[in-house]
Design a protein around this motif. Structure first.
Motif, PDB file in Angstrom:
ATOM      1  N   MET A   1      47.369  48.895  35.418  1.00  0.00           N
ATOM      2  CA  MET A   1      47.275  49.791  36.556  1.00  0.00           C
ATOM      3  C   MET A   1      46.229  49.265  37.525  1.00  0.00           C
ATOM      4  O   MET A   1      45.331  48.531  37.155  1.00  0.00           O
ATOM      5  CB  MET A   1      46.924  51.207  36.094  1.00  0.00           C
ATOM      6  CG  MET A   1      45.551  51.324  35.424  1.00  0.00           C
ATOM      7  SD  MET A   1      45.211  53.008  34.891  1.00  0.00           S
ATOM      8  CE  MET A   1      45.089  53.817  36.464  1.00  0.00           C
ATOM      9  N   THR A   2      46.310  49.642  38.760  1.00  0.00           N
ATOM     10  CA  THR A   2      45.371  49.178  39.765  1.00  0.00           C
ATOM     11  C   THR A   2      44.440  50.293  40.160  1.00  0.00           C
ATOM     12  O   THR A   2      44.672  51.466  39.876  1.00  0.00           O
ATOM     13  CB  THR A   2      46.128  48.672  41.001  1.00  0.00           C
ATOM     14  OG1 THR A   2      46.872  49.759  41.565  1.00  0.00           O
ATOM     15  CG2 THR A   2      47.093  47.548  40.638  1.00  0.00           C
ATOM     16  N   LYS A   3      43.411  49.920  40.888  1.00  0.00           N
ATOM     17  CA  LYS A   3      42.397  50.885  41.288  1.00  0.00           C
ATOM     18  C   LYS A   3      42.985  51.987  42.147  1.00  0.00           C
ATOM     19  O   LYS A   3      42.622  53.153  42.050  1.00  0.00           O
ATOM     20  CB  LYS A   3      41.280  50.149  42.022  1.00  0.00           C
ATOM     21  CG  LYS A   3      40.178  51.046  42.531  1.00  0.00           C
ATOM     22  CD  LYS A   3      39.100  50.219  43.188  1.00  0.00           C
ATOM     23  CE  LYS A   3      38.008  51.105  43.772  1.00  0.00           C
ATOM     24  NZ  LYS A   3      36.946  50.308  44.409  1.00  0.00           N
TER      25      LYS A   3
ATOM     26  N   LYS B   1      37.172  57.808  38.720  1.00  0.00           N
ATOM     27  CA  LYS B   1      36.153  57.101  39.481  1.00  0.00           C
ATOM     28  C   LYS B   1      36.315  55.591  39.321  1.00  0.00           C
ATOM     29  O   LYS B   1      36.652  55.109  38.241  1.00  0.00           O
ATOM     30  CB  LYS B   1      34.762  57.520  39.018  1.00  0.00           C
ATOM     31  CG  LYS B   1      34.431  58.984  39.270  1.00  0.00           C
ATOM     32  CD  LYS B   1      33.029  59.307  38.786  1.00  0.00           C
ATOM     33  CE  LYS B   1      32.679  60.760  39.047  1.00  0.00           C
ATOM     34  NZ  LYS B   1      31.311  61.102  38.587  1.00  0.00           N
ATOM     35  N   PRO B   2      36.074  54.838  40.391  1.00  0.00           N
ATOM     36  CA  PRO B   2      36.265  53.378  40.301  1.00  0.00           C
ATOM     37  C   PRO B   2      35.334  52.710  39.298  1.00  0.00           C
ATOM     38  O   PRO B   2      35.677  51.663  38.745  1.00  0.00           O
ATOM     39  CB  PRO B   2      35.966  52.902  41.740  1.00  0.00           C
ATOM     40  CG  PRO B   2      35.192  54.006  42.376  1.00  0.00           C
ATOM     41  CD  PRO B   2      35.675  55.272  41.742  1.00  0.00           C
TER      42      PRO B   2
ATOM     43  N   GLY C   1      41.039  46.163  35.158  1.00  0.00           N
ATOM     44  CA  GLY C   1      42.286  46.801  35.566  1.00  0.00           C
ATOM     45  C   GLY C   1      42.694  47.991  34.734  1.00  0.00           C
ATOM     46  O   GLY C   1      43.725  48.608  34.998  1.00  0.00           O
ATOM     47  N   CYS C   2      41.918  48.353  33.708  1.00  0.00           N
ATOM     48  CA  CYS C   2      42.251  49.495  32.856  1.00  0.00           C
ATOM     49  C   CYS C   2      41.164  50.553  33.004  1.00  0.00           C
ATOM     50  O   CYS C   2      39.972  50.231  33.040  1.00  0.00           O
ATOM     51  CB  CYS C   2      42.371  49.060  31.405  1.00  0.00           C
ATOM     52  SG  CYS C   2      42.781  50.409  30.268  1.00  0.00           S
TER      53      CYS C   2
ATOM     54  N   GLY D   1      44.871  54.667  31.221  1.00  0.00           N
ATOM     55  CA  GLY D   1      46.106  54.285  31.887  1.00  0.00           C
ATOM     56  C   GLY D   1      47.122  55.397  32.030  1.00  0.00           C
ATOM     57  O   GLY D   1      48.218  55.161  32.542  1.00  0.00           O
ATOM     58  N   THR D   2      46.795  56.622  31.608  1.00  0.00           N
ATOM     59  CA  THR D   2      47.747  57.732  31.720  1.00  0.00           C
ATOM     60  C   THR D   2      47.762  58.344  33.112  1.00  0.00           C
ATOM     61  O   THR D   2      48.669  59.102  33.444  1.00  0.00           O
ATOM     62  CB  THR D   2      47.395  58.836  30.713  1.00  0.00           C
ATOM     63  OG1 THR D   2      46.098  59.367  31.019  1.00  0.00           O
ATOM     64  CG2 THR D   2      47.394  58.291  29.295  1.00  0.00           C
TER      65      THR D   2
END
Length: 268
Positions: A1-3, A9-10, A16-17, A23-24
């Protein structure tokens, strides 16, 4: 997944996870609270560590040397130190360093613990009592309450290490999906077909071992730097690969007497 796709929060993103939602893309308030706390955690000096006497766990603390590591999360004595509120319900509460240690044991073998009810799942194999850190011991109870598992069941240390993400001087992140998978594997006996001969039992044994080898799921845990949300500590932490094992079950090979009766069912 991407930001851009993750609502968390970033700073919770790593390679990437997202550590907060796995990742949900579903926000989990309690997990974000734990990660925020770990970001703000205080790192003790070596003098803080040497002056710490173990507090309420001083007897267990004295049994462990500087090179001891928790058998579940691999954190050392130094990395267990956590800055927190001491005696939070008392008027003289104050902040300070604390460490929790527990002798973790299988409740299923405890004569004073609640026994599984008829039909309830129970451990197929037991484990010896061992000293573990408070965060790992707490993860055992938290996972059972969250998943609605019987209180008579206890996760073994090798199982706890597979569903926790440790942070030195901080709190664990619990992966409940892995905890459920481990519980199912540790308590559900295999369904064995009826065999009419010893050769049939040998075939069942070989097929089950092959199935177990195919169903292993690897979970990789890596060290991160001092500014990471999920910190795996000092340089002695090496990258490790943990396996969600099918608990090593195998069909018991029949005794010679059982094999004899299987071949000649009319004789007793």
């Amino acid at each position: 997944m991407t930001k851009s796709l993750c609502p968390c929060k970033p700073e919770f993103l790593l390679n990437g996870c997202c550590l907060a939602c796995d990742g949900t893309k579903i926000k989990i308030a309690n997990r974000e609270k734990t990660l925020d706390s770990n970001l703000r955690r205080r790192i003790p000096s070596w003098e803080d560590y040497l002056s710490f006497d173990g507090a309420h766990c001083r007897q267990l603390w004295a049994k462990l040397d500087d090179h001891w590591q928790c058998p579940c999360c691999d954190r050392t004595r130094y990395e267990l130190l956590r800055w927190t509120m001491l005696f939070p319900k008392r008027p003289d509460r104050r902040e300070g360093w604390a460490v929790g240690l527990h002798t973790h044991h299988d409740h299923g073998t405890d004569p004073y613990a609640t026994k599984p009810l008829p039909g309830q799942p129970r451990r197929i194999t037991s484990f010896a009592p061992v000293i573990i850190c408070e965060q790992c011991n707490s993860a055992d109870g938290t996972a059972k309450r969250h998943l609605g598992l019987p209180s008579s069941f206890t996760f073994a240390p090798v199982e706890i290490r597979q569903f926790v993400r440790p942070t030195p001087h901080g709190k664990h992140i619990i992966r409940y999906n892995l905890a459920q998978m481990i519980f199912d594997q540790a308590t559900t006996p295999p369904c064995l077909p009826r065999c009419s001969s010893a050769d049939g039992w040998e075939e069942v044994y070989r097929s089950m071992r092959a199935s177990q080898a195919q169903n292993c799921t690897s979970v990789v845990s890596k060290p991160y730097d001092q500014n990471s949300t999920y910190l795996n500590g000092s340089n002695h932490f090496a990258e490790r690969v943990l396996l969600v094992l099918p608990c090593g079950r195998s069909a018991a090979r029949p005794t010679r007497k059982a094999a004899f009766h299987a071949q000649a069912p009319g004789r007793h």
